[in-house]
Design an enzyme around this catalytic site. Sequence first.
Site, PDB file in Angstrom:
ATOM      1  CG  PHE A  25     -58.238 -10.759 -51.048  1.00 26.14           C
ATOM      2  CD1 PHE A  25     -58.324 -10.605 -49.682  1.00 26.14           C
ATOM      3  CD2 PHE A  25     -57.933  -9.646 -51.825  1.00 26.14           C
ATOM      4  CE1 PHE A  25     -58.101  -9.371 -49.083  1.00 26.14           C
ATOM      5  CE2 PHE A  25     -57.709  -8.406 -51.236  1.00 26.14           C
ATOM      6  CZ  PHE A  25     -57.790  -8.263 -49.873  1.00 26.14           C
TER       7      PHE A  25
ATOM      8  NE  ARG B 211     -54.691  -3.258 -57.982  1.00 28.86           N
ATOM      9  CZ  ARG B 211     -55.090  -3.449 -56.729  1.00 28.86           C
ATOM     10  NH1 ARG B 211     -54.959  -4.631 -56.156  1.00 28.86           N
ATOM     11  NH2 ARG B 211     -55.626  -2.462 -56.026  1.00 28.86           N
TER      12      ARG B 211
ATOM     13  CG  HIS C 107     -61.985  -1.022 -53.326  1.00 27.95           C
ATOM     14  ND1 HIS C 107     -62.913  -1.413 -52.400  1.00 27.95           N
ATOM     15  CD2 HIS C 107     -60.901  -1.819 -53.135  1.00 27.95           C
ATOM     16  CE1 HIS C 107     -62.405  -2.405 -51.674  1.00 27.95           C
ATOM     17  NE2 HIS C 107     -61.185  -2.662 -52.097  1.00 27.95           N
TER      18      HIS C 107
ATOM     19  CG  LEU D 163     -59.698   0.621 -49.181  1.00 24.19           C
ATOM     20  CD1 LEU D 163     -60.493   0.353 -50.443  1.00 24.19           C
ATOM     21  CD2 LEU D 163     -58.237   0.275 -49.397  1.00 24.19           C
TER      22      LEU D 163
ATOM     23  CD  GLN E  79     -59.529  -2.576 -58.788  1.00 26.28           C
ATOM     24  OE1 GLN E  79     -58.689  -2.439 -57.909  1.00 26.28           O
ATOM     25  NE2 GLN E  79     -59.708  -3.721 -59.425  1.00 26.28           N
TER      26      GLN E  79
ATOM     27  CD  GLU F   5     -61.230  -7.861 -52.911  1.00 28.62           C
ATOM     28  OE1 GLU F   5     -61.329  -6.841 -53.615  1.00 28.62           O
ATOM     29  OE2 GLU F   5     -60.773  -8.930 -53.328  1.00 28.62           O
TER      30      GLU F   5
ATOM     31  CG  HIS G 209     -58.848   1.079 -54.937  1.00 26.61           C
ATOM     32  ND1 HIS G 209     -58.429   1.585 -53.728  1.00 26.61           N
ATOM     33  CD2 HIS G 209     -58.351  -0.186 -55.003  1.00 26.61           C
ATOM     34  CE1 HIS G 209     -57.705   0.672 -53.102  1.00 26.61           C
ATOM     35  NE2 HIS G 209     -57.621  -0.404 -53.854  1.00 26.61           N
TER      36      HIS G 209
ATOM     37  NE  ARG H  99     -60.231  -5.076 -54.974  1.00 20.76           N
ATOM     38  CZ  ARG H  99     -59.075  -4.628 -54.497  1.00 20.76           C
ATOM     39  NH1 ARG H  99     -58.362  -3.761 -55.192  1.00 20.76           N
ATOM     40  NH2 ARG H  99     -58.634  -5.035 -53.331  1.00 20.76           N
TER      41      ARG H  99
END
Lengths: 563, 382
Positions: free
Chosen positions: A113, A375, A231, A241, A229, A244, A340, A275
């Site tokens: 990730f 984040r 995304h 969405l 954030q 990720e 996001h 991100r």
Amino acid sequence: MPAHDVLIIGAGLAGQRAALAAAEAGATVAVMSKVHPVRSHSNAAAGGINAALNPDDSWESHAFDTVKGSDYLGDQDAIEIMCREAPGEVLWLEHRGVTFHRNPEGKLGTRAFGGASAARTYYVADITGQALLHVLYEQLMKSYDKVDRYEEWFVTALVQDDAGSCCGAIARNIKDGSMQLFAAKATILASGGAGQCFKPTTNALICTGDGIAQAYRIGAPLMDMEMVQYHPTTLAGNGILITEGARGEGAHLYNAEGERFMEKYAPNKMELASRDVVSRSEQTEINEGRGFPDGTVALDITKVPRKRTLEALREIVNIGRDFAGVDITREPIHILPGCHYIMGGVRTDVHGATTIDGLYAAGEVACVSVHGGNRLGANSLLDTLIFGRRAGEHAARRAAGMAMPAPSERQIDDEEATIRQFLRREHGSGRRISEIKDELGTMMNEKCAVFRDHNGLNQAHEIIRRLKEEAETAYIDDRGTVFNQDVLGAIELGYMLDCAECIVLGALDRKESRGAQFRLDFPERNDDEWIKHINLSVNGGDAPKISYSPVTMTQWEPEERKY
Amino acid sequence: MPEYTLKLRRYSPETGEAAYWQEFTIDLDGKRSVLDGILQAKDREDGSIGIRCSCRAAICGSCGVRVNGKPALACHTHLDEAARTAHGLGWNPPDEGQEKPAVITVEPMGNMPVIKDLIVDMDAVHWKKIQRVTPWLLPDGDPPEREYVVPAESMIDVTQSMACIQCGACVSDCLSMEVDPLFIGPAALAKAYRFVGDPRDGQHSERLKDLAEDPHGIYDCTHCFNCIEACPKGVAPMSQIMRLRRIAGADHEIDDRNNGHRHETAFVNNIERNGLLHEADLLPDSYGGKFHPRAVPELLSSLPVILTALRRGKVTPKKALLHQHKAEKGVKRIFERVHDEEERFELNLYVVGYEEEETQDGGTEQASAAGGQLPEERSPNK
């Protein structure tokens, strides 16, 4: 008057985890939500949950990645707690039945990730949030004799006693429109984020910042609200969405010229940089004319073996097919950065306690802060569970040592009067609630997005002031009591306007670029002046007040951030 | 922007009026969803339209409705597709030369009481049934220090049931539930499989016995496939019910009071023997043979039906007693092939679509996983 030791508002992962923890600690518990718990937005967390569970991995490595991801704005004591407790929490979930992906030996398997130095994301296909949420709800059903559930109840205000302690909440039963005062020794806000302040957004329609605004209105400071954030991979138009996990499985990003542009911005981590970095890179490509005509860049998942995609990214195969008309196993899909997650929220300590006695917050509504300026993917599920549990335990301990408060029923009258006001306004007395909401979201996405500057933010603030005035006369259609969603929408708009104002004020005040906040007029990170949290609070009807609090540093000194 | 007409079923419990239809004109791209259309009508024209909705991306399960009479998530149904299927009944294509898209009808789901407009009472039906199947993991003993070690495939397998978002679309159109409102139903039984298929659960046998013995349990399903058609997430509830039956009968030898397992066995043996169904044998065989004590009262109670059939010429005594048909070689081969399999092959519909993995030279090869051809996912609402 219903009375419980611990009243939890919101029944996503943080709320349900808090409820189970408080019940296990022996408290009488109620969990209340404006939607059925399994409709909560925790569902949407697709990719997974981080934990340094592998023997080769360490919690320190996870913590450092999180600190670095936060752009050194995260509080390191809280981050240490989260990363230390993560392995235990993942095993707790596994023991309760989460169908985590296994490796060929039948043990828990991981995927890579963004922003992480090891593959430490545990997952269930790409429905991890949904799987966790439904398993927690199974546990909640199992605890039917310990946890009261108020499903489809909408909280309109938190209640305080004369000393200022929070002693419960007032809520409207959506099914019949009746109002009820709930007394509680401790109240835990777990009502999620405020993504609906932006349009488009990946967030569900229910993410209207209710808890953030409710706490703010009784004087709790909001922290780091400017940190929103974006995304990197959302669909144009509707903001849906794309996880990720796609990049975690090996998908690449290309601009319209066929260039894998992340080589320029993050030569080491490429698409798996954090991100904020990836979103800024994409937006730069788009702004400089190397995007596609629809203002997007391309995410190419065909790099991932088709069988693997169908097994591990099934949900986005469906999303590609149903919401973009694209078979992602065969062709690239067009994406762009989209709103996001709100890193900021109600300021809490590591037990979830806010500065208001008796009031706790956990999950996206709260700001501990473990996410700081940005984040990391798969840290949000972890945040909800760790701090949901800690808040539940701490609230139960608090409740054990005190008598049940008896809040005054009078406040119900005030809340009913507010609602009657909406119901009485004539058709055409002002604007429609939906128009104001629409203008707010579109404007925020224009002026308070990936790139920001003083002028734009200033305009944004003026517009929000005007929209707040217009909301005073806006009208609704529904006059009924059963499922009057119109009146709830009007109350939610008020919550959103408060949140949006704090986001913009924070962004205006932070004269530097850090994490998700990038100021075109202050493009550098300024560690000398700005390693501090911005706190916003109100006292009655006064203008919001800005104050600062220090960032807790334990073992990681700020250094240049490169991926 | 193209225009569409939405015809919504409206009902307000407070007015004292009956439910009625109301039309709204919306302008949105055809690739936007029916939910987007409803929300546009709600935002622009009438804020009192009631519909539960949240995620807009087919993951929260709030917006289950009937679009053109078929259960669906409003957010998961394109306007253009809905307008095409709105012609006539079911999924007929539009007439040629038709210029204006047809009216899209949206109404609340079935089998559940309506609260207001498109909002139904899921607690009264759906969630009650979910609670009926003891919907939580019941492991044996204390958990291990680390994770439970289980086969990787078993987790992928139960993830199909885990993919259920509790939208109620399958419950809406379950034909068995229409006849027997007490039927536990597709969503709850799919949930039950999530535990029976989970190697960590320690109560498989108890769960299966419970669901097999209940007259409204696994043998109450009539194989109508509506739930498979309805499910927007590919959970295929009916397939999960059939797996519960196979596991109950074959692995746990549950001799249920409803005679469900024996009936299935009798049916299969009957076909193996005769190729075509010999109905006169089926009933007694289901109860252990013509002379089994349990078969006698059953046969007696069926006499009126048999007599009526004889009187109307549906069967002749000769046909009923002397079934001439014998199974063809082809039928026998199918049975031999299945009997020769060492392990029972369970269809896992969750991972679909890669059976035609392209090889480098452009040809196709069969996927080795799952042992052969898998059915395409059904998704009527794409």
